[in-house]
Design an enzyme around this catalytic site. Structure first.
Site, PDB file in Angstrom:
ATOM      1  N   ARG A 121       0.813  -1.229   0.000  1.00  0.00           N
ATOM      2  CA  ARG A 121       0.000   0.000   0.000  1.00  0.00           C
ATOM      3  C   ARG A 121       0.841   1.271   0.000  1.00  0.00           C
ATOM      4  NH1 ARG A 121      -2.909  -3.399   3.586  1.00  0.00           N
ATOM      5  NH2 ARG A 121      -4.841  -4.154   2.634  1.00  0.00           N
ATOM      6  N   LYS A 143       0.545  11.072 -10.877  1.00  0.00           N
ATOM      7  CA  LYS A 143      -0.338  10.149 -11.582  1.00  0.00           C
ATOM      8  C   LYS A 143       0.458   8.908 -11.965  1.00  0.00           C
ATOM      9  CE  LYS A 143      -3.983  12.796 -13.866  1.00  0.00           C
ATOM     10  NZ  LYS A 143      -4.552  13.174 -15.188  1.00  0.00           N
ATOM     11  N   GLU A 185       4.359  18.107 -25.168  1.00  0.00           N
ATOM     12  CA  GLU A 185       3.888  18.453 -23.826  1.00  0.00           C
ATOM     13  C   GLU A 185       4.454  19.790 -23.360  1.00  0.00           C
ATOM     14  OE1 GLU A 185       1.628  17.142 -21.973  1.00  0.00           O
ATOM     15  OE2 GLU A 185       1.306  15.129 -22.769  1.00  0.00           O
ATOM     16  N   LYS A 227       3.090  22.593 -14.579  1.00  0.00           N
ATOM     17  CA  LYS A 227       2.484  21.397 -13.986  1.00  0.00           C
ATOM     18  C   LYS A 227       2.516  21.460 -12.469  1.00  0.00           C
ATOM     19  CE  LYS A 227       1.720  16.568 -14.411  1.00  0.00           C
ATOM     20  NZ  LYS A 227       1.943  15.315 -15.165  1.00  0.00           N
ATOM     21  N   GLU A 237      -7.125  15.852  -9.434  1.00  0.00           N
ATOM     22  CA  GLU A 237      -7.896  16.206 -10.622  1.00  0.00           C
ATOM     23  C   GLU A 237      -9.362  16.455 -10.303  1.00  0.00           C
ATOM     24  OE1 GLU A 237      -6.879  15.048 -15.080  1.00  0.00           O
ATOM     25  OE2 GLU A 237      -7.954  13.449 -14.077  1.00  0.00           O
ATOM     26  N   ARG A 241      -6.790  20.694 -12.459  1.00  0.00           N
ATOM     27  CA  ARG A 241      -5.826  19.805 -13.103  1.00  0.00           C
ATOM     28  C   ARG A 241      -6.288  19.333 -14.475  1.00  0.00           C
ATOM     29  NH1 ARG A 241      -2.019  15.340 -10.104  1.00  0.00           N
ATOM     30  NH2 ARG A 241      -0.989  14.547 -11.967  1.00  0.00           N
ATOM     31  N   ASN A 245      -4.988  18.255 -19.539  1.00  0.00           N
ATOM     32  CA  ASN A 245      -5.437  17.290 -20.544  1.00  0.00           C
ATOM     33  C   ASN A 245      -5.682  17.931 -21.905  1.00  0.00           C
ATOM     34  OD1 ASN A 245      -5.477  14.956 -18.894  1.00  0.00           O
ATOM     35  ND2 ASN A 245      -7.393  15.628 -17.969  1.00  0.00           N
ATOM     36  N   HIS A 248      -5.582  15.877 -25.038  1.00  0.00           N
ATOM     37  CA  HIS A 248      -5.438  14.478 -24.646  1.00  0.00           C
ATOM     38  C   HIS A 248      -6.670  13.620 -24.921  1.00  0.00           C
ATOM     39  CE1 HIS A 248      -1.782  15.901 -22.909  1.00  0.00           C
ATOM     40  NE2 HIS A 248      -1.505  14.753 -22.349  1.00  0.00           N
ATOM     41  N   HIS A 252      -5.437  10.495 -26.761  1.00  0.00           N
ATOM     42  CA  HIS A 252      -5.472   9.147 -26.192  1.00  0.00           C
ATOM     43  C   HIS A 252      -6.242   8.190 -27.103  1.00  0.00           C
ATOM     44  CE1 HIS A 252      -4.572  10.286 -21.715  1.00  0.00           C
ATOM     45  NE2 HIS A 252      -3.505  10.295 -22.483  1.00  0.00           N
ATOM     46  N   HIS A 264       3.628   9.188 -27.579  1.00  0.00           N
ATOM     47  CA  HIS A 264       2.565   9.952 -26.932  1.00  0.00           C
ATOM     48  C   HIS A 264       2.465  11.365 -27.517  1.00  0.00           C
ATOM     49  CE1 HIS A 264      -0.003  11.467 -23.718  1.00  0.00           C
ATOM     50  NE2 HIS A 264       0.868  12.427 -23.488  1.00  0.00           N
TER      51      HIS A 264
END
Length: 360
Positions: A121, A143, A185, A227, A237, A241, A245, A248, A252, A264
């Site tokens: 964890r 993330k 990016e 960022k 998010e 945040r 994206n 994106h 994606h 990417h």
């Protein structure tokens, strides 16, 4: 050691330092701390030499330093690869005071972060990105994620690293096409929040994208700064945040359509061009701002178009995207450069018309 080092602080729900400079790998022990005894370095074959050198350097200080070589790019972000890392940690009896280092591009730091978040964890995580994409995006912000057959990053966790170390010397041998793909990016941060980035690219793209120049370092710092400001305010998010994206949602979907064989940044470049056209159709973004997208991305030799006959499959993929809510697609668009907002509930005919603007 080169003293031209920048430290950028992430605050808010999590707190850690992003270090940017040259020859800064010697800061890894400081980032690991005194309690760690065992370390797993997750890396790709392309940085195997760096991983071995780091293992040897840390070996004198820590009880055990192990290497986990994983596939390049998105092939690393599979549950089978995560299980391989967990197996190594289990056989070595890793405890909660031990650590994982993600050494590689954005896919590796995504994977290593997920492995660290889920082992017992949560164990200590240090990200050492070795690509432009990793430095300005994936390694910063907490993330983590894996891909499934249904889409990208559908399995993951928010899990902050203890530190991010961006050694610009690691970019010296990065292939030119991969470096420029990562600059998608960087440009994104320029479009949504930091126009100085666009100015530097437009002034002299060769200088701006040369890892040995002060301008390159400045661009990396500016993009990381965007960022960091966003994730410091909105780690999970919940609102702000989402602006990260930009490009994106369609990007994606293109990655999924190409079975993650595309870099990417290449897919995100097309996604940003689409978002710009959508913003113009929504009555917000000016023709001049759309043209600036086209100019900056072309300078970076990134693509602007995608085949026209793929719209229906892309739409289906976007509807499965994790950013969709209650079946409603959400896009980040710009009112003007540096002023992003959410556009939701758009009529499908407008979405398709925007796509026709980028179709070839």
């Amino acid at each position: 050691m080169n003293q031209d080092i920048t430290e950028i602080q992430v605050t808010g729900e999590t707190s850690y330092t992003v270090t940017v400079g040259r020859g800064v790998l010697e800061r890894v022990p400081e980032a690991l701390g005194d309690r760690v005894s065992k370390i797993l370095i997750v890396h790709t074959p392309t940085v195997g030499r760096v991983a071995s050198e780091l293992r040897d350097a840390l070996g004198a200080r820590y009880d055990q330093v192990l290497l986990a070589e994983v596939p390049d790019a998105e092939s690393a972000k599979r549950i089978e690869v995560a299980a391989f890392c967990w197996q190594i940690m289990g056989q070595a009896d890793f405890t909660r005071t031990d650590a994982v280092i993600g050494l590689g591009g954005g896919a590796v730091t995504d994977l290593a972060g997920f492995v660290a978040a889920t082992w017992l964890r949560g164990v200590r995580l240090i990200n050492i990105p070795t690509s432009v994409l990793g430095m300005v995006d994936a390694a910063v912000g907490g993330k983590t994620g894996l891909n499934t057959a249904e889409g990208k990053n559908l399995v993951g966790a928010f899990y902050a690293p203890a530190a991010v170390i961006c050694d610009l010397d690691l970019l010296a041998t990065l292939p030119r096409n991969e470096l420029l793909a990562g600059f998608a990016e960087v440009a994104k941060c320029g479009f949504i929040a930091e126009p100085e980035i666009l100015d530097l690219i437009e002034a002299n793209v060769a200088v701006a994208t040369d890892p040995s120049t002060p301008e390159f370092k400045r661009l990396i710092e500016l993009a990381i700064g965007v960022k960091v400001r966003v994730v410091s305010e909105d780690f999970k998010e919940g609102g702000l945040r989402e602006i990260l994206n930009y490009g994106h949602t369609l990007g994606h979907a293109i990655e999924h359509a190409e079975r993650y064989q595309w870099r990417h940044g290449v897919a995100i470049s097309i996604g940003m061009m689409y978002a710009a056209e959508l913003g113009r159709l929504a009555g917000a973004l000016s023709d001049e701002a759309v043209d600036r997208h086209r100019r900056v991305l072309t300078l970076l030799t990134l693509p602007l178009n995608y085949p026209g006959g793929r719209w229906q499959s892309l739409l289906a993929a976007m509807q499965r995207d994790k950013k969709a809510r209650a079946g409603m697609l959400r896009f980040i668009v710009l009112d003007e450069i540096g002023k992003p907002r959410v556009l939701a509930g758009v009529d499908e005919s407008m979405l398709q018309f925007a796509y026709q603007e980028i179709a070839n």
